[in-house]
Design a protein around this motif. Structure first.
Motif, PDB file in Angstrom:
ATOM      1  N   GLU A  19      35.647  22.098  75.404  1.00  0.00           N
ATOM      2  CA  GLU A  19      35.426  23.503  75.781  1.00  0.00           C
ATOM      3  C   GLU A  19      34.990  24.330  74.567  1.00  0.00           C
ATOM      4  N   LEU A  20      35.599  24.079  73.415  1.00  0.00           N
ATOM      5  CA  LEU A  20      35.205  24.780  72.195  1.00  0.00           C
ATOM      6  C   LEU A  20      33.773  24.420  71.800  1.00  0.00           C
ATOM      7  N   ALA A  21      33.386  23.177  72.040  1.00  0.00           N
ATOM      8  CA  ALA A  21      32.006  22.767  71.777  1.00  0.00           C
ATOM      9  C   ALA A  21      31.048  23.544  72.671  1.00  0.00           C
ATOM     10  N   ALA A  22      31.405  23.710  73.933  1.00  0.00           N
ATOM     11  CA  ALA A  22      30.573  24.494  74.857  1.00  0.00           C
ATOM     12  C   ALA A  22      30.513  25.951  74.409  1.00  0.00           C
ATOM     13  N   GLU A  23      31.622  26.468  73.897  1.00  0.00           N
ATOM     14  CA  GLU A  23      31.658  27.839  73.370  1.00  0.00           C
ATOM     15  C   GLU A  23      30.709  27.964  72.178  1.00  0.00           C
ATOM     16  N   ALA A  24      30.709  26.966  71.308  1.00  0.00           N
ATOM     17  CA  ALA A  24      29.796  26.966  70.157  1.00  0.00           C
ATOM     18  C   ALA A  24      28.347  26.999  70.638  1.00  0.00           C
ATOM     19  N   LEU A  25      28.042  26.196  71.634  1.00  0.00           N
ATOM     20  CA  LEU A  25      26.681  26.158  72.183  1.00  0.00           C
ATOM     21  C   LEU A  25      26.279  27.533  72.714  1.00  0.00           C
ATOM     22  N   ARG A  26      27.174  28.169  73.451  1.00  0.00           N
ATOM     23  CA  ARG A  26      26.877  29.505  73.990  1.00  0.00           C
ATOM     24  C   ARG A  26      26.623  30.522  72.879  1.00  0.00           C
ATOM     25  N   ALA A  27      27.205  30.300  71.704  1.00  0.00           N
ATOM     26  CA  ALA A  27      27.026  31.204  70.565  1.00  0.00           C
ATOM     27  C   ALA A  27      25.815  30.821  69.714  1.00  0.00           C
ATOM     28  N   GLY A  28      25.100  29.767  70.120  1.00  0.00           N
ATOM     29  CA  GLY A  28      23.916  29.343  69.373  1.00  0.00           C
ATOM     30  C   GLY A  28      24.169  28.300  68.319  1.00  0.00           C
ATOM     31  N   ASP A  29      25.382  27.759  68.299  1.00  0.00           N
ATOM     32  CA  ASP A  29      25.728  26.716  67.337  1.00  0.00           C
ATOM     33  C   ASP A  29      25.693  25.345  67.992  1.00  0.00           C
ATOM     34  N   GLU A  30      25.652  24.315  67.153  1.00  0.00           N
ATOM     35  CA  GLU A  30      25.702  22.958  67.694  1.00  0.00           C
ATOM     36  C   GLU A  30      27.053  22.744  68.369  1.00  0.00           C
TER      37      GLU A  30
END
Length: 169
Positions: A19-30
């Motif tokens: 879920e944190l990875a998906a949050e990173a993606l939504r913020a423009g991060d890998e």
């Protein structure tokens, strides 16, 4: 490779890392995320990738948790803790993990899987070679990948690369 067996609580921690990875993606991060858990199962800290949003290629969640752990935990608490993470640590993060004296690592997808996925997407290799965690920190207990979560992570990485291509166009 034999399937990784996790209990329900461990699976929840690993799902939180995804879920944190998906949050990173939504913020423009890998898409990478990690959760640091004490021996008693209490979540101590969590972090997501911030490489692009902060413009610093060392802002990996695993590295941040190693820094947090050395500032807040005793040597014994660090050794008994587990890092649940969306992807196998890169060599930089594995070294930080080892130097911090953290315990077990559980990951959703391996570095080898990520290397294959990026090659399928025609992404050039990173400037640092992918290595298995045990090649950097011998003797560390490491579990992964977890196939059901690895499939979700593959799609998150595909989404990041697709968005990056669109942004360059």
């Amino acid at each position: 490779m034999a399937p990784v067996e996790l209990d329900a609580a461990e699976l929840r921690h690993l799902e939180r890392a995804v879920e944190l990875a998906a949050e990173a993606l939504r913020a423009g991060d890998e898409p990478f995320g990690s959760v640091l858990v004490a021996a008693d199962g209490k979540v101590l800290a969590e972090e997501r990738n911030r490489v692009h949003s902060l413009g610093d290629h060392t802002r990996h969640p695993e590295f941040e948790l190693a820094r947090w752990a050395t500032a807040h935990l005793t040597e014994r608490e660090r050794a008994e803790a587990t890092v649940f993470t969306s992807g196998e640590h890169c060599p930089m993060c594995a070294a930080a993990h080892g130097w911090a004296g953290l315990g077990r690592i559980v990951y959703a997808h391996s570095s080898a899987q990520l290397t294959d996925w990026l090659a399928e997407l025609d992404v050039p290799p990173p400037p640092v070679r992918c290595l298995a965690i045990q090649d950097v920190v011998p003797g560390l207990t490491v579990q992964g990948p977890v196939p059901a979560l690895a499939d979700r992570m593959r799609e998150l990485h595909r989404g990041f690369r697709t968005a990056a291509r669109r942004a360059r166009s």
